[in-house]
Structures are given as C-alpha cells and as structure tokens.
Design an enzyme around this catalytic site. Structure first.
Site, PDB file in Angstrom:
ATOM      1  N   CYS A  40       0.844  -1.188   0.000  1.00  0.00           N
ATOM      2  CA  CYS A  40       0.000   0.000   0.000  1.00  0.00           C
ATOM      3  C   CYS A  40       0.883   1.242   0.000  1.00  0.00           C
ATOM      4  O   CYS A  40       2.110   1.155   0.052  1.00  0.00           O
ATOM      5  CB  CYS A  40      -0.951   0.026   1.201  1.00  0.00           C
ATOM      6  SG  CYS A  40      -0.097   0.241   2.779  1.00  0.00           S
ATOM      7  N   CYS A  82       3.532   1.752   2.722  1.00  0.00           N
ATOM      8  CA  CYS A  82       4.822   1.077   2.532  1.00  0.00           C
ATOM      9  C   CYS A  82       5.774   1.979   1.751  1.00  0.00           C
ATOM     10  O   CYS A  82       6.953   2.130   2.113  1.00  0.00           O
ATOM     11  CB  CYS A  82       4.624  -0.238   1.775  1.00  0.00           C
ATOM     12  SG  CYS A  82       3.548  -1.431   2.592  1.00  0.00           S
ATOM     13  N   ASP A 140       6.272  31.120 -30.397  1.00  0.00           N
ATOM     14  CA  ASP A 140       7.391  31.571 -31.224  1.00  0.00           C
ATOM     15  C   ASP A 140       6.977  31.425 -32.684  1.00  0.00           C
ATOM     16  O   ASP A 140       6.296  30.472 -33.048  1.00  0.00           O
ATOM     17  CB  ASP A 140       8.626  30.728 -30.922  1.00  0.00           C
ATOM     18  CG  ASP A 140       9.752  30.999 -31.900  1.00  0.00           C
ATOM     19  OD1 ASP A 140      10.205  32.151 -31.965  1.00  0.00           O
ATOM     20  OD2 ASP A 140      10.150  30.046 -32.604  1.00  0.00           O
TER      21      ASP A 140
END
Length: 748
Positions: free
Chosen positions: A21, A24, A438
């Site tokens: 999970c 951990c 640009d």
C-alpha cells in the site's frame, strides 16, 4: 541498474518488492531520505525507487536500508512489450492464492449466510476451510503485518491482519469454549453486525475479507501492468539485430554492436535500428511510434531517420548517428520513466495523510470497541464493529490515485508524440491562461519556401524557373535554396550555369543555356540598368507588405518576373490557434522578425494584431514573458530554437517542439516529438485530462473513507461488505486511470 554522474552525485533506480500500500512506499521513502545527502522518491504504482545520492555512497547501502525496513530492493527487471504481457511469478502466485481462497472460502460464506444449508456440524467444516484461507492463502498479509510490527510501523496489512485475526480467533474461541460449537447451531448473515451473545461465529468475515483483499490485489496488479503497457511497448520498439555494411557486404549483428558512423541496410517492413541519415535509396517511413502521425513520411539521401520507426517502402542504406541510449526513442522512454518519479502537489497531500492514516484508524477502532461497550452493547457486537473499522480503512486507493493515472497518461502521451517531464507539469497546464507562440519553426515551418511567381508579359513560367533555379543552384543562401527546391519541383533537373558571380547581399548572375541571367533584389537590377515595369513594381510592394522576400529575375537584360519566398506557415497552425482559444487560452505571437512579417503571419493564423510582439532579441523574449506575468497572466511558451530556451525556462509552462534544438527541449516542461502545433493542443488536453483523472481518483478515495468509516464505527456495516468495498476502491482507482488509454488526438 544504472547510475549517472550529476553535480558530484549519482542516481540509481531500484525495483522494490513487498510493498502492499501507499504507507509502505512512504515508509521506504522516509528511511532512504534520512541518509545524508540522499533524495529518494518511491512510486507505489510502478514499484520503483528513484534515488539520488552523493558520489562514493555504495548502492548496497541503499539496498540494505530498504531491506532493514522489511522490503527488498534490486535492479529493475527488463519488461516485455505490449499490453498482453505474461504475468510475472509474483502475480501468478497471487492469482493462485485467489483461486484457492475463493474455492475454499465461498462454501464458508454460503454456509454462513444460508441457514437451510447449515447441517448439524457445519461450523466445524467452516473452521477447517477458513483455517486454510486465513493462514495459507492470507499468510503474506499476516507476515507483512508482523514485519511492520517488528519495525515499529503499520500499514494497510496491519489493519487487515488485525481485522481478519480478531474475527477468526473470536470464532475459534466461540467454537471451542462457547456455545457456537454445539451440534445444530444456526445463524444468519446480516448487513450489520449481529447483536446476540449466544456465541455466533464470524468465519465468513475472516474468509470474505481475505478473499476480497487477495482478489483486489490481483486485479490491481493486472491493471497496473496494463497501465505500464505503453511504456513497455516503447522500450521494446528497437530492432534486435541489424544488417551492417562491411566492405560492401551485409553482416547481420546484434544491434548492441552497432556504432556511430556504421552504414546499415533497412529493408521494407524492417524497423530502423538506430537514429541516422539516409545515404542511399528512397522510401516511406512510418514514424507513428514516435510522433503519433499515421501518414508515412517520404525520405531520401540526406534525410534524418529515427530508430524504432518502420521502413514501409524501398531499400535504404542509413549511416548511424545515434545508437543505444543516445537514440531519440531511448531518450523518449527515459523522459517518460522520469516523469513518473515525481509527485504532484495533490499526491503529496495524500502521502501526508496516508502516513498517519493507519495509526489513526487503529485508535478509531479501539474507540469504537470501547464506545459500544460503554453504550451497553455486547462484546461480540463491539468487536465486529471495530473489525469493520479496521477492514474498510484502506490507504491503498490514496496511494494509487496519482501514480496510476500518471503512468497511463504519460504512456499514452508517448504514443502520441507528447512527452511530460513530471507530474507538477500537469498542475501548470490547468493554471495557464496565455500561450506565447514563437513564430519561426513553431507557427511557421522554419525554412524559406517559394510561395509565388509573378511573370512579365510574354514570359513562360517554366523558362523563368529553369533559369533562376540554375543560377541560384550555385549559391548557398537560404533564399537561393528555397528557389532551387521550388524550381526543381516544377521543372525537374536544372541545367548547368557558367560565368557565375555573386554580389554579396544583393544577388547572383550567370549564363544558362547561353542566356544572361540576373537574380537578386530589385535594387540590384536597378544598379544594372534593368527597370521593372509598373505591374512588377506594384507586385513588389504588395509582396513586401505581406511579409514576403522578393527576388527579381532578368533574362538577357530584360525584367522577366518576380519570385516571392517566405517562411511558410504550417498548415495546421491556424487550426491549432483556434483550438487553443477553445481551451480558454489567449494566443500571443512572439518573434525576432520585423513587425510587418509578424503581423502577416498572425493574421494568417488568427492572432490579433495587438497580440503580436515583434523585433525582440532572445534575452528580450524573456522580458516579454515576464511582462505578461507581471500583468497577472499565467504563461505557457511554445518554441523550438536555441533562442527560445530562456523564454521556455522563464515561462510557467514551457512546451518545446522536439524538431528543434536540444537546449530548447531540455528547457521545456512538455516536449512535442512531432513538428506540429496541433500537438501542443493535444499536450495541454492530455495533461488536463490526466490531472482531472488524478483529482477524481483522490476524491473517490477520500469519499470512500469519509463515508465508510462512520458507517463501520456506527455498527451499520458487516466486515464482509467492508472488505468488498475496500478491495473495490483500489480496483476502481486503477480502472478509472485506464480510461486515459482511450484519449484521442485532436486531429485523430
């Protein structure tokens, strides 16, 4: 395992096993980050840890820290490509546990729920079957909980193990020492915990929670594997071997032996083994794996090709320019993997919550037990209500919410030619309201092209182009190259030129088929005594007002026509600007070119004249971006050149065209592999969609706990249903993330 030097530090990626999970992952991360100079990020969804550590630190020390925390670490295993990859040994073992647990557990649940099936000693059969499910199939859960307890920490396994063991041990006590072991004992399934004190058993709770948890984990593992399929497919696209030319003969060798400068052969249907430049042959190349474009691109001698793309036409001889990790495909895969290492702000919040979530739930379960006992309810009711609290509280969904969506989203982006540098980029796309484009190489194609031919009376177009193209063919000027390409496309092979001469900055002259040809600025013709007739002179003014560069041509001393060249606007730019507006973004054109040219381009693509910033130097581009930011705008910049890099870095979101300079790509937050401004629209759409999925995942993960915990504490939820809801929450989050695989590009 790879480690790379960077500012007197190194980086390593470790595969972590044993995590169940998000708690951990948080625990491993905290342990690693306690080491001096170490910065670690652990991803629960990908089961990997990215660790940057001081030079001289042994990688074995990092592995030891992970193992001391109760988990294992190793170099990541190479994965197979594609979505339908075989399950690894760990997933296969999990599947076997699910099958056995379901086969033995379903009879227990059915017997416990249907009184008509409860023969006189049914409870003892249920105990035997339950014991196998709890202690054999569910052993990894209890082992992980014990390891966590030994290290003074808690995870989801702690909650589930406590809930399962309490229900199981209560049932054993009731059977052995209570009334539940009596022959003929009956009881019914109830949505809420039973309130009798006659010694009921709760073996269906212990079994049901174990089965649902194992099933949820198996489905989660399969879904996570599918989520990473796009990245695995990307990593596996490279050719396995290559036909290298040595002394004119083909020699088939593993692709690892290919070196820069080696010529190699690519036959129709084969993947190109490395980045390179075509030396011989012409063909069509399918570049969809790196750009997302479905139409093959024609290539010939001198054209660049990308490793991993497919030759769908003729035989090619390619000279390698980038091999191994230096190929564009490898860099793409590295960017995608790197993007999954970081954490968005919303995930960092979830991590902080899950770090304290398990201890809080244990306290809440204890309060539930004590509260119901003080309220006068039976011990049995209080215990089962506390078990429901332990079981339903699962931080797993919180931990999966961001990583799985990011895994699927970045993988899908790579398939479409959009590379995301990190999860924080997703949050930036939501906030931006202005897009600075640009001009050269972004809105336009970035190279001059012959766009118009104006003829004097009595002059044939083919004659003018043939003569002008032949003379300009001896020049290396960009304008000359544009004229040569345009003329060659119309008249074919150009004749030779003699007596060639160049007047710097003005034009060129020479003899073509015995005729004197002068090509250059109208001023050059005037200096040579060649006057433009009124119609051509008017055409010069119109072209210059449209932002085009005009070249005049005289044949044998007579003005014969005009050639207009321009940096052509990309065909997709106008549609891209329109779609950017539909996303609620305000487009601005930024260029170092003059205002006349800039306004002409802006008008062509649909940008208002007041939103044109022209005549700026590279350093002034940064100032222009900052002025917009000072006015309260959140700015994205799209650019491709070296001169765009400072503006990309200064922007709130930098989008680099992958066809441009490496420094621009490095400065950007998003990279567009294909040279198409519509890809910027897709990048923003995909990033926003991924962020929306993440937020949706987190909302439902929180809502599930907010709704479920009070119900469980109030004694309104049977632990079996709590276990089902807990397993479903994780599967839902992963399945919701998988919806990103269906994302379609704007022009798809």
């Amino acid at each position: 395992m790879t480690a790379t030097g960077h500012d007197a530090s190194e980086r390593v990626e470790l595969a972590i096993s044993g995590m169940t999970c998000a708690s951990c992952a948080n625990r491993i991360e905290r342990k690693l980050n306690k080491l001096d100079g170490v910065t670690a990020s652990v991803n629960y969804a990908t089961e990997k840890a990215s660790v940057r550590f001081p030079a001289g630190t042994a990688v074995g020390d990092l592995v030891s820290v992970v193992r001391a925390a109760g988990y294992d670490a190793a170099p990541p295993r190479p994965e197979s490509a594609g979505a339908d990859v075989p399950e690894d040994a760990e997933t296969e073992q999990l599947r076997l546990r699910v099958v056995v647990a379901a086969a033995l557990g379903v009879p227990v649940v059915v017997l416990s729920m249907v009184p008509a099936l409860q023969y006189p000693t049914w409870q003892w059969l249920a105990l035997a079957l339950s014991s196998v499910v709890v202690w054999v199939c569910g052993w990894p859960i209890h082992r992980a909980a014990a390891v966590n307890l030994r290290h003074g920490s808690s995870t989801m396994d702690t909650l589930v193990s406590m809930g399962v063991l309490v229900a199981y041990l209560w049932s054993v006590w009731a059977l052995v020492f209570g009334e539940a072991g009596a022959v003929g004992m009956r009881h019914e399934f109830s949505v809420v915990p039973r309130q009798s004190t006659t010694g009921d058993v709760y073996l269906e709770v212990a079994v049901g929670v174990t089965v649902f948890l194992l099933l949820g984990r198996w489905l989660e593992a399969r879904s996570k594997r599918r989520a990473g399929a796009a990245l695995r497919a990307l990593l596996a696209l490279g050719a396995k071997d290559v036909a290298v030319l040595r002394d004119g003969r083909e020699e088939r060798v593993p692709v690892e032996r290919l070196r820069v400068g080696d010529p190699f052969v690519v036959r129709p249907g084969e993947r190109i083994a490395a980045d390179g430049r075509v030396d011989e042959g012409t063909s069509a190349v399918d570049r969809s794996v790196v750009t997302g474009e479905s139409v093959p691109e024609e290539v010939g001698p001198g054209d660049a090709v990308v490793g991993g793309t497919v030759n769908v036409g003729g035989r090619l001889v390619v000279v390698a320019t980038g091999v191994g990790a230096d190929t564009q495909l490898s860099r793409m895969a590295a960017l995608v993997e790197r993007a999954q290492e970081g954490k968005a702000e919303v995930q960092r919040l979830a991590d902080r919550i899950s770090a304290v979530f398990v201890p809080v739930v244990v306290v809440l379960a204890a309060l539930t037990l004590g509260g119901w006992l003080l309220a006068g309810r039976s011990l049995e009711f209080a215990v089962i209500a506390a078990v429901a609290v332990l079981v339903i509280a699962c931080p797993c969904a919180l931990g999966l919410a961001t990583p799985t969506a990011l895994l699927v989203g970045t993988g899908r982006g790579a398939q479409l030619g959009v590379l995301v540098k990190g999860p924080e980029v997703l949050e930036s796309t939501r906030r931006i309201d202005t897009v600075v484009l640009d001009k050269t190489g972004t809105v336009t194609e970035g190279r001059m092209r012959l766009v118009d031919v104006v003829l004097a009376d009595g002059v044939r177009r083919v004659d003018l182009l043939r003569a002008a193209g032949a003379v300009e063919n001896a020049s290396e000027h960009p304008i000359a190259s544009a004229i040569v390409r345009g003329a060659g496309a119309e008249v074919g092979e150009l004749p030779a030129v003699s007596d060639f001469a160049s007047t710097e900055g003005l034009g060129v002259s020479g003899l073509v088929d015995g005729r004197a040809v002068l090509v250059g600025r109208p001023r050059l013709l005037g200096q040579r005594g060649v006057e433009l007739p009124p119609r051509l002179a008017d055409a010069v003014g119109e072209a210059e007002r449209a932002g085009r560069t005009v070249v005049a041509v005289s044949l044998d001393g007579v003005a014969s026509g005009l050639l207009a060249v321009a940096d052509a606007v990309r065909p997709s730019s106008a549609a891209a600007v329109r779609r950017l507006r539909e996303l609620g973004l305000h487009p601005v054109l930024l260029t170092g070119d003059n205002a006349t040219v800039a306004r002409a381009v802006a008008a062509e693509v649909g940008i208002d004249a007041e939103d044109v910033i022209a005549g700026v130097l590279p350093t002034e581009k940064v100032d222009a971006v900052r002025r917009l930011q000072e006015r309260g705008r959140v700015v994205a910049v799209v650019g491709d050149g070296v001169n765009d890099a400072p503006a990309l870095a200064a922007a709130d979101l930098g989008i680099a065209m992958g066809t441009g300079a490496d420094v621009a790509i490095e400065a950007g937050d998003l990279t567009l592999v294909r040279g198409d401004l519509v890809a910027a629209v897709d990048a923003i759409r995909l990033a926003r969609r991924t962020l929306a999925i993440i937020r949706g995942n987190l909302f439902w993960a929180f809502a599930y706990n907010v709704a479920g915990l009070p119900l469980a504490a109030a004694g309104l939820l049977n632990p079996v249903l709590a276990g089902a809801a807990m397993a479903f929450s994780s599967v839902f989050v992963v399945s919701n993330s998988l919806r990103l695989r269906s994302f379609r590009p704007t022009n798809g």
